[in-house]
Design a protein around this motif. Structure first.
Motif, PDB file in Angstrom:
ATOM      1  N   GLN A  88     -17.074 -11.805 -11.922  1.00  0.00           N
ATOM      2  CA  GLN A  88     -16.122 -11.135 -12.795  1.00  0.00           C
ATOM      3  C   GLN A  88     -14.720 -11.655 -12.499  1.00  0.00           C
ATOM      4  N   ALA A  89     -13.770 -11.307 -13.359  1.00  0.00           N
ATOM      5  CA  ALA A  89     -12.375 -11.671 -13.112  1.00  0.00           C
ATOM      6  C   ALA A  89     -11.905 -10.982 -11.834  1.00  0.00           C
ATOM      7  N   VAL A  90     -11.091 -11.688 -11.045  1.00  0.00           N
ATOM      8  CA  VAL A  90     -10.587 -11.136  -9.782  1.00  0.00           C
ATOM      9  C   VAL A  90      -9.074 -10.990  -9.880  1.00  0.00           C
ATOM     10  N   TYR A  91      -8.597  -9.814  -9.465  1.00  0.00           N
ATOM     11  CA  TYR A  91      -7.181  -9.487  -9.490  1.00  0.00           C
ATOM     12  C   TYR A  91      -6.763  -8.971  -8.123  1.00  0.00           C
ATOM     13  N   GLY A  92      -5.469  -9.105  -7.815  1.00  0.00           N
ATOM     14  CA  GLY A  92      -4.943  -8.574  -6.564  1.00  0.00           C
ATOM     15  C   GLY A  92      -3.577  -7.963  -6.757  1.00  0.00           C
ATOM     16  N   ALA A  93      -3.271  -6.954  -5.931  1.00  0.00           N
ATOM     17  CA  ALA A  93      -1.957  -6.300  -5.974  1.00  0.00           C
ATOM     18  C   ALA A  93      -1.685  -5.646  -4.635  1.00  0.00           C
ATOM     19  N   VAL A  94      -0.424  -5.679  -4.217  1.00  0.00           N
ATOM     20  CA  VAL A  94      -0.003  -4.891  -3.066  1.00  0.00           C
ATOM     21  C   VAL A  94       0.129  -3.465  -3.591  1.00  0.00           C
ATOM     22  N   VAL A  95      -0.704  -2.548  -3.067  1.00  0.00           N
ATOM     23  CA  VAL A  95      -0.710  -1.186  -3.590  1.00  0.00           C
ATOM     24  C   VAL A  95       0.011  -0.190  -2.696  1.00  0.00           C
ATOM     25  N   ALA A  96       0.254  -0.558  -1.432  1.00  0.00           N
ATOM     26  CA  ALA A  96       0.959   0.372  -0.538  1.00  0.00           C
ATOM     27  C   ALA A  96       1.652  -0.410   0.567  1.00  0.00           C
ATOM     28  N   LEU A  97       2.804   0.094   0.945  1.00  0.00           N
ATOM     29  CA  LEU A  97       3.575  -0.452   2.054  1.00  0.00           C
ATOM     30  C   LEU A  97       4.229   0.746   2.729  1.00  0.00           C
ATOM     31  N   GLY A  98       3.671   1.162   3.859  1.00  0.00           N
ATOM     32  CA  GLY A  98       4.190   2.355   4.511  1.00  0.00           C
ATOM     33  C   GLY A  98       3.361   2.727   5.722  1.00  0.00           C
ATOM     34  N   CYS A  99       3.403   3.985   6.082  1.00  0.00           N
ATOM     35  CA  CYS A  99       2.731   4.463   7.289  1.00  0.00           C
ATOM     36  C   CYS A  99       1.219   4.580   7.139  1.00  0.00           C
ATOM     37  N   ASP A 100       0.750   4.774   5.924  1.00  0.00           N
ATOM     38  CA  ASP A 100      -0.652   5.097   5.698  1.00  0.00           C
ATOM     39  C   ASP A 100      -1.377   4.034   4.885  1.00  0.00           C
ATOM     40  N   ARG A 101      -2.668   3.927   5.141  1.00  0.00           N
ATOM     41  CA  ARG A 101      -3.551   3.082   4.346  1.00  0.00           C
ATOM     42  C   ARG A 101      -4.241   4.008   3.354  1.00  0.00           C
ATOM     43  N   PRO A 102      -4.117   3.740   2.055  1.00  0.00           N
ATOM     44  CA  PRO A 102      -4.781   4.611   1.083  1.00  0.00           C
ATOM     45  C   PRO A 102      -6.311   4.525   1.248  1.00  0.00           C
ATOM     46  N   PRO A 103      -7.014   5.597   0.875  1.00  0.00           N
ATOM     47  CA  PRO A 103      -8.469   5.602   1.025  1.00  0.00           C
ATOM     48  C   PRO A 103      -9.206   4.780  -0.027  1.00  0.00           C
ATOM     49  N   LEU A 126       1.127  10.453   7.241  1.00  0.00           N
ATOM     50  CA  LEU A 126       1.843  10.503   8.511  1.00  0.00           C
ATOM     51  C   LEU A 126       3.324  10.751   8.239  1.00  0.00           C
ATOM     52  N   PRO A 127       3.972  11.583   9.051  1.00  0.00           N
ATOM     53  CA  PRO A 127       5.392  11.865   8.811  1.00  0.00           C
ATOM     54  C   PRO A 127       6.302  10.687   9.153  1.00  0.00           C
ATOM     55  N   GLU A 128       5.877   9.836  10.072  1.00  0.00           N
ATOM     56  CA  GLU A 128       6.671   8.662  10.440  1.00  0.00           C
ATOM     57  C   GLU A 128       5.755   7.638  11.095  1.00  0.00           C
ATOM     58  N   CYS A 129       6.238   6.410  11.164  1.00  0.00           N
ATOM     59  CA  CYS A 129       5.445   5.359  11.792  1.00  0.00           C
ATOM     60  C   CYS A 129       6.379   4.349  12.452  1.00  0.00           C
ATOM     61  N   LEU A 130       5.829   3.574  13.354  1.00  0.00           N
ATOM     62  CA  LEU A 130       6.622   2.565  14.050  1.00  0.00           C
ATOM     63  C   LEU A 130       6.740   1.277  13.247  1.00  0.00           C
ATOM     64  N   ALA A 131       5.689   0.955  12.495  1.00  0.00           N
ATOM     65  CA  ALA A 131       5.701  -0.267  11.686  1.00  0.00           C
ATOM     66  C   ALA A 131       4.934  -0.017  10.393  1.00  0.00           C
ATOM     67  N   ALA A 132       5.418  -0.605   9.332  1.00  0.00           N
ATOM     68  CA  ALA A 132       4.785  -0.421   8.026  1.00  0.00           C
ATOM     69  C   ALA A 132       3.465  -1.170   7.940  1.00  0.00           C
ATOM     70  N   VAL A 133       2.510  -0.549   7.260  1.00  0.00           N
ATOM     71  CA  VAL A 133       1.214  -1.152   6.998  1.00  0.00           C
ATOM     72  C   VAL A 133       1.202  -1.616   5.547  1.00  0.00           C
ATOM     73  N   THR A 134       0.838  -2.871   5.326  1.00  0.00           N
ATOM     74  CA  THR A 134       0.691  -3.416   3.983  1.00  0.00           C
ATOM     75  C   THR A 134      -0.762  -3.264   3.578  1.00  0.00           C
ATOM     76  N   THR A 135      -1.004  -2.713   2.385  1.00  0.00           N
ATOM     77  CA  THR A 135      -2.360  -2.615   1.858  1.00  0.00           C
ATOM     78  C   THR A 135      -2.426  -3.351   0.530  1.00  0.00           C
ATOM     79  N   VAL A 136      -3.362  -4.297   0.464  1.00  0.00           N
ATOM     80  CA  VAL A 136      -3.582  -5.106  -0.728  1.00  0.00           C
ATOM     81  C   VAL A 136      -4.944  -4.732  -1.309  1.00  0.00           C
ATOM     82  N   ALA A 137      -4.996  -4.535  -2.607  1.00  0.00           N
ATOM     83  CA  ALA A 137      -6.261  -4.288  -3.297  1.00  0.00           C
ATOM     84  C   ALA A 137      -6.696  -5.572  -3.972  1.00  0.00           C
TER      85      ALA A 137
END
Length: 145
Positions: A88-103, A126-137
């Motif tokens: 199938q066609a493949v797509y990508g996007a950065v969906v989150a940049l912050g303390c949490d990884r979406p489920p 999370l209320p705060e974090c030391l470093a941002a987590v990048t999540t790509v879908a």
């Protein structure tokens, strides 16, 4: 004149018409899409719900170039390779940049037929974090090519 202004104001700016042209894909969730999430602390990138088509190696390289660590770029290339096996066609996007990884994430089409990937809400952010987590879908999307 006053009635026209009042009726226009009552419509609100948040409403959008749905495409009625049969040649334009209808907005809404995409059935059968498969999403893999790739996350890394300090991965870099910019959040964008509008997904990039990753149909060639050049597109994958250009998309992956926004991420700093080579490990992040390698994980994205591996996820794209896995998604391509679905045919199938493949797509990508950065969906989150912050303390949490979406489920997870949801794939849909906007009114113009563009693929949009939206992260699911985190149950207990999370209320705060030391470093941002990048999540790509990375999504394999039926009928979107």
């Amino acid at each position: 004149m006053t009635a026209l202004v009042a009726s226009t104001a009552a419509c609100g700016s948040s409403s959008r018409g749905v495409a009625t042209d049969p040649n334009i894909p209808q907005a809404g969730p995409v059935t059968g899409a498969h999403v893999s999430l790739v996350s890394m602390t300090g991965g870099g990138g910019r959040v964008s719900p509008r997904a990039a088509l990753l149909d060639t190696d050049a597109h994958v390289r250009a998309f992956a170039a926004q991420f700093g660590p080579p490990a992040m770029r390698n994980r994205i290339r591996a996820a794209v390779g896995q998604a391509r096996t679905r045919g199938q066609a493949v797509y990508g996007a950065v969906v989150a940049l912050g303390c949490d990884r979406p489920p997870g994430a949801v794939v849909s089409l906007d009114g113009g037929g563009a693929v949009v990937i939206t992260p699911r809400d985190v149950a207990s952010p999370l209320p705060e974090c030391l470093a941002a987590v990048t999540t790509v879908a990375i999504a394999s999307v039926p009928g979107a090519d």
